[in-house]
Design a protein around this motif. Structure first.
Motif, PDB file in Angstrom:
ATOM      1  N   SER A   4      24.242  -1.926  91.331  1.00 40.75           N
ATOM      2  CA  SER A   4      24.172  -0.548  91.278  1.00 40.75           C
ATOM      3  C   SER A   4      24.442   0.058  92.399  1.00 40.75           C
ATOM      4  CB  SER A   4      22.509  -0.342  91.128  1.00 40.75           C
ATOM      5  OG  SER A   4      21.922  -0.755  92.119  1.00 40.75           O
ATOM      6  N   PHE A   5      24.846  -0.438  93.498  1.00 46.86           N
ATOM      7  CA  PHE A   5      25.390   0.645  94.674  1.00 46.86           C
ATOM      8  C   PHE A   5      26.903  -0.085  95.067  1.00 46.86           C
ATOM      9  CE2 PHE A   5      20.832   1.113  95.071  1.00 46.86           C
ATOM     10  CZ  PHE A   5      20.948   2.616  95.502  1.00 46.86           C
ATOM     11  N   ALA A   6      27.394  -0.880  94.169  1.00 45.36           N
ATOM     12  CA  ALA A   6      28.750  -1.477  94.452  1.00 45.36           C
ATOM     13  C   ALA A   6      29.848  -0.114  94.571  1.00 45.36           C
ATOM     14  CB  ALA A   6      29.345  -2.406  93.691  1.00 45.36           C
ATOM     15  N   SER A   7      29.652   0.614  93.717  1.00 46.57           N
ATOM     16  CA  SER A   7      30.735   1.895  93.576  1.00 46.57           C
ATOM     17  C   SER A   7      30.074   2.881  94.780  1.00 46.57           C
ATOM     18  CB  SER A   7      30.324   2.651  92.379  1.00 46.57           C
ATOM     19  OG  SER A   7      29.263   3.065  92.140  1.00 46.57           O
ATOM     20  N   ALA A   8      28.852   2.825  95.039  1.00 44.83           N
ATOM     21  CA  ALA A   8      28.443   3.725  96.363  1.00 44.83           C
ATOM     22  C   ALA A   8      29.013   3.200  97.761  1.00 44.83           C
ATOM     23  CB  ALA A   8      27.086   3.773  96.476  1.00 44.83           C
ATOM     24  N   LEU A   9      29.223   1.780  97.754  1.00 47.95           N
ATOM     25  CA  LEU A   9      29.689   1.436  98.951  1.00 47.95           C
ATOM     26  C   LEU A   9      31.323   1.761  99.094  1.00 47.95           C
ATOM     27  CD1 LEU A   9      28.124  -2.114  99.494  1.00 47.95           C
ATOM     28  CD2 LEU A   9      27.512   0.160 100.389  1.00 47.95           C
ATOM     29  N   ASN A  10      32.122   1.409  97.920  1.00 51.18           N
ATOM     30  CA  ASN A  10      33.370   2.031  97.856  1.00 51.18           C
ATOM     31  C   ASN A  10      33.607   3.265  98.229  1.00 51.18           C
ATOM     32  OD1 ASN A  10      34.089  -0.912  97.273  1.00 51.18           O
ATOM     33  ND2 ASN A  10      33.872  -0.445  95.146  1.00 51.18           N
ATOM     34  N   ALA A  11      32.729   4.142  97.719  1.00 47.96           N
ATOM     35  CA  ALA A  11      32.838   5.565  97.925  1.00 47.96           C
ATOM     36  C   ALA A  11      32.573   6.011  99.174  1.00 47.96           C
ATOM     37  CB  ALA A  11      31.932   6.395  97.031  1.00 47.96           C
ATOM     38  N   ALA A  12      31.600   5.126  99.964  1.00 43.71           N
ATOM     39  CA  ALA A  12      31.379   5.529 101.269  1.00 43.71           C
ATOM     40  C   ALA A  12      32.567   5.135 102.183  1.00 43.71           C
ATOM     41  CB  ALA A  12      30.281   4.597 101.728  1.00 43.71           C
ATOM     42  N   ARG A  13      33.111   4.077 101.983  1.00 46.43           N
ATOM     43  CA  ARG A  13      34.380   3.744 102.706  1.00 46.43           C
ATOM     44  C   ARG A  13      35.351   4.720 102.603  1.00 46.43           C
ATOM     45  NH1 ARG A  13      33.385  -1.273 100.186  1.00 46.43           N
ATOM     46  NH2 ARG A  13      32.272  -2.607 101.405  1.00 46.43           N
ATOM     47  N   ASP A  14      35.630   5.294 101.371  1.00 50.06           N
ATOM     48  CA  ASP A  14      36.719   6.359 101.159  1.00 50.06           C
ATOM     49  C   ASP A  14      36.285   7.698 101.718  1.00 50.06           C
ATOM     50  OD1 ASP A  14      38.145   4.304  99.537  1.00 50.06           O
ATOM     51  OD2 ASP A  14      37.367   4.999  97.435  1.00 50.06           O
ATOM     52  N   ALA A  15      35.229   7.864 101.542  1.00 53.03           N
ATOM     53  CA  ALA A  15      34.720   9.404 102.071  1.00 53.03           C
ATOM     54  C   ALA A  15      34.582   9.067 103.748  1.00 53.03           C
ATOM     55  CB  ALA A  15      33.424   9.549 101.594  1.00 53.03           C
ATOM     56  N   ALA A  16      33.957   8.101 104.321  1.00 48.25           N
ATOM     57  CA  ALA A  16      33.553   8.248 105.657  1.00 48.25           C
ATOM     58  C   ALA A  16      34.521   7.456 106.620  1.00 48.25           C
ATOM     59  CB  ALA A  16      31.954   7.754 105.664  1.00 48.25           C
ATOM     60  N   ALA A  17      35.340   6.686 106.044  1.00 47.93           N
ATOM     61  CA  ALA A  17      35.961   5.689 107.143  1.00 47.93           C
ATOM     62  C   ALA A  17      37.017   6.287 107.922  1.00 47.93           C
ATOM     63  CB  ALA A  17      36.695   4.593 106.176  1.00 47.93           C
ATOM     64  N   ALA A  18      37.480   7.505 107.595  1.00 50.75           N
ATOM     65  CA  ALA A  18      38.439   8.094 108.225  1.00 50.75           C
ATOM     66  C   ALA A  18      38.148   9.024 109.321  1.00 50.75           C
ATOM     67  CB  ALA A  18      39.202   9.191 107.263  1.00 50.75           C
ATOM     68  N   GLN A  19      36.738   9.009 109.498  1.00 46.97           N
ATOM     69  CA  GLN A  19      35.908   9.606 110.783  1.00 46.97           C
ATOM     70  C   GLN A  19      35.960   8.620 111.754  1.00 46.97           C
ATOM     71  OE1 GLN A  19      32.238  11.492 110.005  1.00 46.97           O
ATOM     72  NE2 GLN A  19      31.599  11.543 112.239  1.00 46.97           N
ATOM     73  N   HIS A  20      36.213   9.143 113.182  1.00 45.76           N
ATOM     74  CA  HIS A  20      35.999   8.193 114.347  1.00 45.76           C
ATOM     75  C   HIS A  20      34.693   7.873 114.599  1.00 45.76           C
ATOM     76  CE1 HIS A  20      36.971   6.378 118.075  1.00 45.76           C
ATOM     77  NE2 HIS A  20      36.141   7.299 118.744  1.00 45.76           N
ATOM     78  N   TYR A  21      34.324   6.500 114.542  1.00 45.15           N
ATOM     79  CA  TYR A  21      33.085   6.074 115.158  1.00 45.15           C
ATOM     80  C   TYR A  21      32.952   5.326 116.429  1.00 45.15           C
ATOM     81  CZ  TYR A  21      31.875   6.989 110.273  1.00 45.15           C
ATOM     82  OH  TYR A  21      31.882   7.966 109.168  1.00 45.15           O
ATOM     83  N   PRO A  22      32.903   5.977 117.584  1.00 46.01           N
ATOM     84  CA  PRO A  22      33.093   5.325 118.793  1.00 46.01           C
ATOM     85  C   PRO A  22      32.117   4.340 119.246  1.00 46.01           C
ATOM     86  CG  PRO A  22      31.864   7.451 119.283  1.00 46.01           C
ATOM     87  CD  PRO A  22      32.444   7.324 117.532  1.00 46.01           C
ATOM     88  N   GLN A  23      32.651   3.476 120.017  1.00 47.97           N
ATOM     89  CA  GLN A  23      32.031   2.112 120.406  1.00 47.97           C
ATOM     90  C   GLN A  23      30.974   2.592 121.428  1.00 47.97           C
ATOM     91  OE1 GLN A  23      35.703  -0.180 121.502  1.00 47.97           O
ATOM     92  NE2 GLN A  23      34.845  -1.880 119.853  1.00 47.97           N
ATOM     93  N   GLY A  24      30.167   1.592 121.748  1.00 50.70           N
ATOM     94  CA  GLY A  24      29.109   2.071 122.899  1.00 50.70           C
ATOM     95  C   GLY A  24      28.495   3.123 122.459  1.00 50.70           C
ATOM     96  N   THR A  25      27.993   3.391 121.027  1.00 53.75           N
ATOM     97  CA  THR A  25      27.140   4.370 120.649  1.00 53.75           C
ATOM     98  C   THR A  25      26.067   4.037 119.871  1.00 53.75           C
ATOM     99  OG1 THR A  25      29.112   6.027 120.531  1.00 53.75           O
ATOM    100  CG2 THR A  25      27.434   6.526 119.080  1.00 53.75           C
ATOM    101  N   LEU A  26      24.825   4.808 119.934  1.00 51.59           N
ATOM    102  CA  LEU A  26      23.968   4.524 119.137  1.00 51.59           C
ATOM    103  C   LEU A  26      23.616   5.714 118.133  1.00 51.59           C
ATOM    104  CD1 LEU A  26      20.888   3.362 118.607  1.00 51.59           C
ATOM    105  CD2 LEU A  26      20.154   5.398 119.928  1.00 51.59           C
ATOM    106  N   TYR A  27      23.786   5.305 116.697  1.00 48.34           N
ATOM    107  CA  TYR A  27      23.901   6.000 115.460  1.00 48.34           C
ATOM    108  C   TYR A  27      22.540   6.034 114.986  1.00 48.34           C
ATOM    109  CZ  TYR A  27      28.732   5.489 116.088  1.00 48.34           C
ATOM    110  OH  TYR A  27      30.039   5.564 116.373  1.00 48.34           O
ATOM    111  N   VAL A  28      21.941   7.206 115.023  1.00 50.46           N
ATOM    112  CA  VAL A  28      20.451   7.175 114.430  1.00 50.46           C
ATOM    113  C   VAL A  28      20.523   7.777 113.006  1.00 50.46           C
ATOM    114  CG1 VAL A  28      18.274   8.651 114.911  1.00 50.46           C
ATOM    115  CG2 VAL A  28      19.743   7.962 116.761  1.00 50.46           C
TER     116      VAL A  28
END
Length: 309
Positions: A4-28
């Motif tokens: 049920s969430f397989a397509s959501a994970l793929n969509a998450a990669r497509d939509a959000a992967a281009a953003q920079h996610y710095p290391q050494g960071t806490l994500y709340v």
């Protein structure tokens, strides 16, 4: 992976992967308060990306991750809850200093509001490290959005989040008395085994409307508004009404009618010391009354008392 969430994970990669996610960071990361579909695409991406996930309850979070088809080992889940938050924060800081990306989730909703997380974030920031928010579900704003609690004046604008009131009867009664004169919306949280006691304490507020929001976003969600004095009777009307977690919203106090007496009193005092135009301007600034109406009143007062300036 959960179908049920397989397509959501793929969509998450497509939509959000281009953003920079710095290391050494806490994500709340905010997580759903009931309905699993309320997760955001960016939250799904960060939960996959994180080197470790700090969480209020490791078993609850592992079940949540598996529901989304996200595979994390037990070693990647760090227990950070209200009983160990100060000590566990040090371990999280050490991991961040090593360059890891750490996500933090509470059992449901937005961490650090009524759930643990605030101490962890404070420790991370005190160490000179970054904490980045991933917004999402919150029982507080969810209830507020459908309560129809409209403030009709500036004084009653906004809302006050008071959380859980004291458990002991006398202390709870004192807290309710203090809130009785609060003109803004007041949001409370309550557990099912104490909701009847809270309803009894709120009865002293009489006709003030109160919205009870129960089991928000879940199958048996119920949102109902009643005068405060009727809450206990409504809860007693059906067994299921006392089940589930509650958000309780006290509606704003009604605005008091303004007959203009205060504005006129201020105007008279100022006219005794200042020229008409200056007195009118200051009276309008102080009271918020219309300047044209005040000027007309000032001319009448001057005429009654003597020559105008």
């Amino acid at each position: 992976m959960s179908a049920s969430f397989a397509s959501a994970l793929n969509a998450a990669r497509d939509a959000a992967a281009a953003q920079h996610y710095p290391q050494g960071t806490l994500y709340v990361v905010a997580t759903p308060i009931g309905n699993l579909a309320d997760i955001t695409l960016r939250a799904l991406h960060v939960l996959q990306l994180a080197d470790a996930i700090a969480c209020e309850d490791t078993r609850h979070t592992q079940a949540l991750l598996r529901a989304y088809g996200i595979d994390k080992s037990s070693a990647q889940l760090l227990a950070v809850h209200q009983h160990n938050e100060a000590e566990a924060a040090l371990a999280v800081v050490q991991r961040l200093q090593q360059g890891q990306r750490i996500a933090y989730v509470s059992d449901a909703g937005t961490p650090g509001v009524s759930d643990p997380g605030a101490r962890l974030v404070a420790a991370v920031r005190a160490a000179g490290l970054r904490a980045l928010p991933l917004p999402g579900a919150s029982s507080i704003t969810t209830a507020l959005s459908v309560a129809g609690a409209v403030a009709h004046n500036t004084e009653s604008g906004g809302f006050l989040f008071a959380g859980f009131l004291p458990v002991k009867n006398a202390e709870r009664a004192t807290a309710v008395q203090q809130l009785a004169s609060e003109p803004r919306c007041v949001l409370l949280l309550e557990a099912p085994h104490r909701i009847e006691d809270l309803a009894g304490a709120l009865a002293v507020l009489g006709e003030r409307p109160v919205t009870l929001a129960r089991e928000l976003t879940k199958q048996f969600e119920e949102i109902s508004t009643h005068p405060a004095r009727d809450l206990a009777g409504w809860l007693a009307g059906a067994p299921q009404r006392v089940k589930g977690e509650f958000v309780v919203l006290l509606h704003p106090l009604p605005s008091q009618p303004d007959d203009g007496a205060d504005a006129q009193r201020v105007l008279r005092l100022l006219l005794g010391e200042l020229p008409t135009k200056t007195a009118v301007k200051l009276a309008a600034d102080i009271t918020g009354a219309p300047r044209n109406a005040l000027y007309a009143q000032a001319l009448q007062i001057r005429q009654d008392e003597g020559p105008a300036d």
